[in-house]
Design a protein around this motif. Structure first.
Motif, PDB file in Angstrom:
ATOM      1  N   SER A  87       0.635  -1.002  -0.234  1.00 63.19           N
ATOM      2  CA  SER A  87      -0.102   0.203  -0.519  1.00 63.19           C
ATOM      3  C   SER A  87       1.063   1.128   0.503  1.00 63.19           C
ATOM      4  O   SER A  87       0.560   2.351  -0.693  1.00 63.19           O
ATOM      5  CB  SER A  87      -1.102  -0.092   1.301  1.00 63.19           C
ATOM      6  OG  SER A  87      -1.545   1.186   1.210  1.00 63.19           O
ATOM      7  N   PHE A  88       1.925   0.915   0.930  1.00 65.64           N
ATOM      8  CA  PHE A  88       2.986   2.741   0.490  1.00 65.64           C
ATOM      9  C   PHE A  88       3.572   3.036  -0.732  1.00 65.64           C
ATOM     10  O   PHE A  88       3.084   3.534  -1.287  1.00 65.64           O
ATOM     11  CB  PHE A  88       4.283   1.739   1.410  1.00 65.64           C
ATOM     12  CG  PHE A  88       5.354   3.473   1.594  1.00 65.64           C
ATOM     13  CD1 PHE A  88       4.631   4.133   2.717  1.00 65.64           C
ATOM     14  CD2 PHE A  88       6.086   3.119   0.762  1.00 65.64           C
ATOM     15  CE1 PHE A  88       5.312   5.194   2.725  1.00 65.64           C
ATOM     16  CE2 PHE A  88       7.098   3.960   1.492  1.00 65.64           C
ATOM     17  CZ  PHE A  88       6.922   5.285   2.427  1.00 65.64           C
ATOM     18  N   VAL A 101      -5.399  17.415   6.381  1.00 60.54           N
ATOM     19  CA  VAL A 101      -4.717  18.141   8.100  1.00 60.54           C
ATOM     20  C   VAL A 101      -3.673  18.431   6.578  1.00 60.54           C
ATOM     21  O   VAL A 101      -2.471  19.270   7.006  1.00 60.54           O
ATOM     22  CB  VAL A 101      -4.741  17.299   8.841  1.00 60.54           C
ATOM     23  CG1 VAL A 101      -3.442  17.584   9.612  1.00 60.54           C
ATOM     24  CG2 VAL A 101      -5.506  16.639   9.235  1.00 60.54           C
ATOM     25  N   GLN A 102      -3.141  16.971   6.228  1.00 58.16           N
ATOM     26  CA  GLN A 102      -1.430  17.334   5.475  1.00 58.16           C
ATOM     27  C   GLN A 102      -1.557  18.394   3.858  1.00 58.16           C
ATOM     28  O   GLN A 102      -1.286  19.320   3.765  1.00 58.16           O
ATOM     29  CB  GLN A 102      -1.265  16.001   4.732  1.00 58.16           C
ATOM     30  CG  GLN A 102      -0.870  15.084   5.752  1.00 58.16           C
ATOM     31  CD  GLN A 102       0.218  15.568   6.403  1.00 58.16           C
ATOM     32  OE1 GLN A 102       1.367  16.034   5.660  1.00 58.16           O
ATOM     33  NE2 GLN A 102       0.619  15.341   7.647  1.00 58.16           N
ATOM     34  N   THR A 131      -6.478  16.556  -3.147  1.00 56.08           N
ATOM     35  CA  THR A 131      -6.725  15.190  -4.091  1.00 56.08           C
ATOM     36  C   THR A 131      -4.779  14.882  -4.188  1.00 56.08           C
ATOM     37  O   THR A 131      -4.835  13.455  -3.964  1.00 56.08           O
ATOM     38  CB  THR A 131      -7.114  16.055  -5.741  1.00 56.08           C
ATOM     39  OG1 THR A 131      -6.270  17.134  -5.573  1.00 56.08           O
ATOM     40  CG2 THR A 131      -8.619  15.905  -5.275  1.00 56.08           C
ATOM     41  N   VAL A 132      -3.835  15.317  -3.558  1.00 55.79           N
ATOM     42  CA  VAL A 132      -1.999  14.446  -3.901  1.00 55.79           C
ATOM     43  C   VAL A 132      -2.898  13.864  -2.609  1.00 55.79           C
ATOM     44  O   VAL A 132      -2.131  12.850  -3.295  1.00 55.79           O
ATOM     45  CB  VAL A 132      -1.625  15.841  -3.412  1.00 55.79           C
ATOM     46  CG1 VAL A 132      -0.418  15.626  -3.228  1.00 55.79           C
ATOM     47  CG2 VAL A 132      -1.618  17.077  -4.638  1.00 55.79           C
ATOM     48  N   PHE A 133      -3.279  13.829  -1.762  1.00 55.59           N
ATOM     49  CA  PHE A 133      -2.668  12.721  -0.371  1.00 55.59           C
ATOM     50  C   PHE A 133      -3.903  11.705  -0.629  1.00 55.59           C
ATOM     51  O   PHE A 133      -3.315  10.971  -0.214  1.00 55.59           O
ATOM     52  CB  PHE A 133      -2.893  14.026   0.642  1.00 55.59           C
ATOM     53  CG  PHE A 133      -2.284  14.911   0.622  1.00 55.59           C
ATOM     54  CD1 PHE A 133      -0.792  14.430   1.149  1.00 55.59           C
ATOM     55  CD2 PHE A 133      -2.247  15.846   0.839  1.00 55.59           C
ATOM     56  CE1 PHE A 133       0.543  14.834   1.541  1.00 55.59           C
ATOM     57  CE2 PHE A 133      -0.959  16.715   0.791  1.00 55.59           C
ATOM     58  CZ  PHE A 133       0.194  16.735   0.743  1.00 55.59           C
ATOM     59  N   LEU A 178       6.398  11.079   1.083  1.00 58.29           N
ATOM     60  CA  LEU A 178       6.866  10.033   1.955  1.00 58.29           C
ATOM     61  C   LEU A 178       5.358  10.410   2.487  1.00 58.29           C
ATOM     62  O   LEU A 178       4.740   9.511   3.502  1.00 58.29           O
ATOM     63  CB  LEU A 178       7.516  10.780   2.724  1.00 58.29           C
ATOM     64  CG  LEU A 178       7.536   9.727   4.105  1.00 58.29           C
ATOM     65  CD1 LEU A 178       8.130   9.241   4.027  1.00 58.29           C
ATOM     66  CD2 LEU A 178       8.818  10.974   4.719  1.00 58.29           C
ATOM     67  N   HIS A 179       4.546  11.680   2.844  1.00 61.14           N
ATOM     68  CA  HIS A 179       3.512  12.064   3.614  1.00 61.14           C
ATOM     69  C   HIS A 179       2.118  11.575   2.904  1.00 61.14           C
ATOM     70  O   HIS A 179       1.383  10.746   3.710  1.00 61.14           O
ATOM     71  CB  HIS A 179       3.037  13.332   3.498  1.00 61.14           C
ATOM     72  CG  HIS A 179       4.394  14.308   4.153  1.00 61.14           C
ATOM     73  ND1 HIS A 179       4.354  13.886   5.197  1.00 61.14           N
ATOM     74  CD2 HIS A 179       5.227  15.002   3.198  1.00 61.14           C
ATOM     75  CE1 HIS A 179       5.486  15.041   4.993  1.00 61.14           C
ATOM     76  NE2 HIS A 179       5.914  15.584   4.809  1.00 61.14           N
ATOM     77  N   MET A 180       2.184  11.466   1.615  1.00 58.66           N
ATOM     78  CA  MET A 180       0.823  10.508   0.930  1.00 58.66           C
ATOM     79  C   MET A 180       0.796   8.522   1.074  1.00 58.66           C
ATOM     80  O   MET A 180       0.397   7.893   0.878  1.00 58.66           O
ATOM     81  CB  MET A 180       0.518  10.756  -0.735  1.00 58.66           C
ATOM     82  CG  MET A 180       1.589  10.467  -1.465  1.00 58.66           C
ATOM     83  SD  MET A 180       1.799  11.069  -2.984  1.00 58.66           S
ATOM     84  CE  MET A 180       2.527  10.117  -3.939  1.00 58.66           C
ATOM     85  N   SER A 181       1.889   8.549   0.739  1.00 56.13           N
ATOM     86  CA  SER A 181       2.324   6.725   1.201  1.00 56.13           C
ATOM     87  C   SER A 181       2.323   6.197   2.370  1.00 56.13           C
ATOM     88  O   SER A 181       1.818   5.679   2.786  1.00 56.13           O
ATOM     89  CB  SER A 181       4.349   6.400   0.526  1.00 56.13           C
ATOM     90  OG  SER A 181       4.179   7.122  -0.281  1.00 56.13           O
ATOM     91  N   ILE A 182       2.142   7.428   3.339  1.00 52.17           N
ATOM     92  CA  ILE A 182       2.334   7.003   5.018  1.00 52.17           C
ATOM     93  C   ILE A 182       1.053   7.658   4.957  1.00 52.17           C
ATOM     94  O   ILE A 182       0.518   6.285   6.385  1.00 52.17           O
ATOM     95  CB  ILE A 182       3.041   8.030   5.576  1.00 52.17           C
ATOM     96  CG1 ILE A 182       4.692   7.869   6.329  1.00 52.17           C
ATOM     97  CG2 ILE A 182       2.211   7.761   7.271  1.00 52.17           C
ATOM     98  CD1 ILE A 182       5.464   8.724   7.091  1.00 52.17           C
ATOM     99  N   ILE A 183       0.528   8.195   4.614  1.00 60.46           N
ATOM    100  CA  ILE A 183      -1.573   7.985   4.914  1.00 60.46           C
ATOM    101  C   ILE A 183      -1.921   7.253   4.418  1.00 60.46           C
ATOM    102  O   ILE A 183      -2.823   6.120   4.784  1.00 60.46           O
ATOM    103  CB  ILE A 183      -1.777   9.673   4.055  1.00 60.46           C
ATOM    104  CG1 ILE A 183      -1.862  10.863   5.346  1.00 60.46           C
ATOM    105  CG2 ILE A 183      -3.288   8.957   3.558  1.00 60.46           C
ATOM    106  CD1 ILE A 183      -1.858  12.142   4.114  1.00 60.46           C
TER     107      ILE A 183
END
Length: 148
Positions: A12-13, A72-73, A82-84, A31-36
């Motif tokens: 998923s990451f 939040v991000q 939409t990016v995240f 990194l942020h969208m992958s962690i989410i």
């Protein structure tokens, strides 16, 4: 079992990471969208496979978390939600259910196809409802606190 869960979370990451590469998302968000995405999948796995909740309930909870973290991000990094959001939701989309429905229709198993399609639509509806609820909450918060 534990290794399978970890592999699923890692996949998923990297799905979100790959999404960022394919759609040319700025690298600072990878990194942020992958962690989410990984956190959303973790919630899904904990609720569905460990706690025994249905796929629809687990998907709703995971999509709710992904949507909230995406908002939040987006505010923290002054980026589009939409990016995240899309990168995070991607691993939850019930593509296999739709494939199974069409496959059952092609094999003449109409009742099985309809049952699978209903579950697929319920899962997709759970994702849509989670996003809608979080978007609505953040719009209300924005109205109350314009400085946010």
């Amino acid at each position: 079992m534990t290794i399978d869960i970890l592999v699923e979370i890692l996949i998923s990451f990297f799905v979100a990471f790959g999404f960022g590469i394919i759609f040319e998302v700025p690298k600072k968000y990878f990194l942020h969208m992958s962690i989410i995405s990984a956190l959303g999948r973790t919630v899904f796995i904990v609720l569905n496979e460990i706690s025994g909740y249905s796929v629809v309930v687990s998907t709703f909870a995971a999509a709710f978390l992904i949507a909230a973290l995406s908002h939040v991000q987006a505010r923290v990094y002054k980026a589009p939600v939409t990016v995240f959001l899309i990168a995070g939701i991607l691993p939850l989309v019930p593509g296999m259910g739709m494939y199974q429905s069409v496959s059952n229709f092609m094999d003449g198993l109409i009742l099985d196809a309809v049952v699978e399609m209903v579950y697929t639509f319920m899962t997709a509806g759970a994702i849509a409802m989670a996003i809608f609820i979080v978007d609505s909450v953040f719009k209300v918060i924005k109205v109350k606190w314009p400085g946010m």
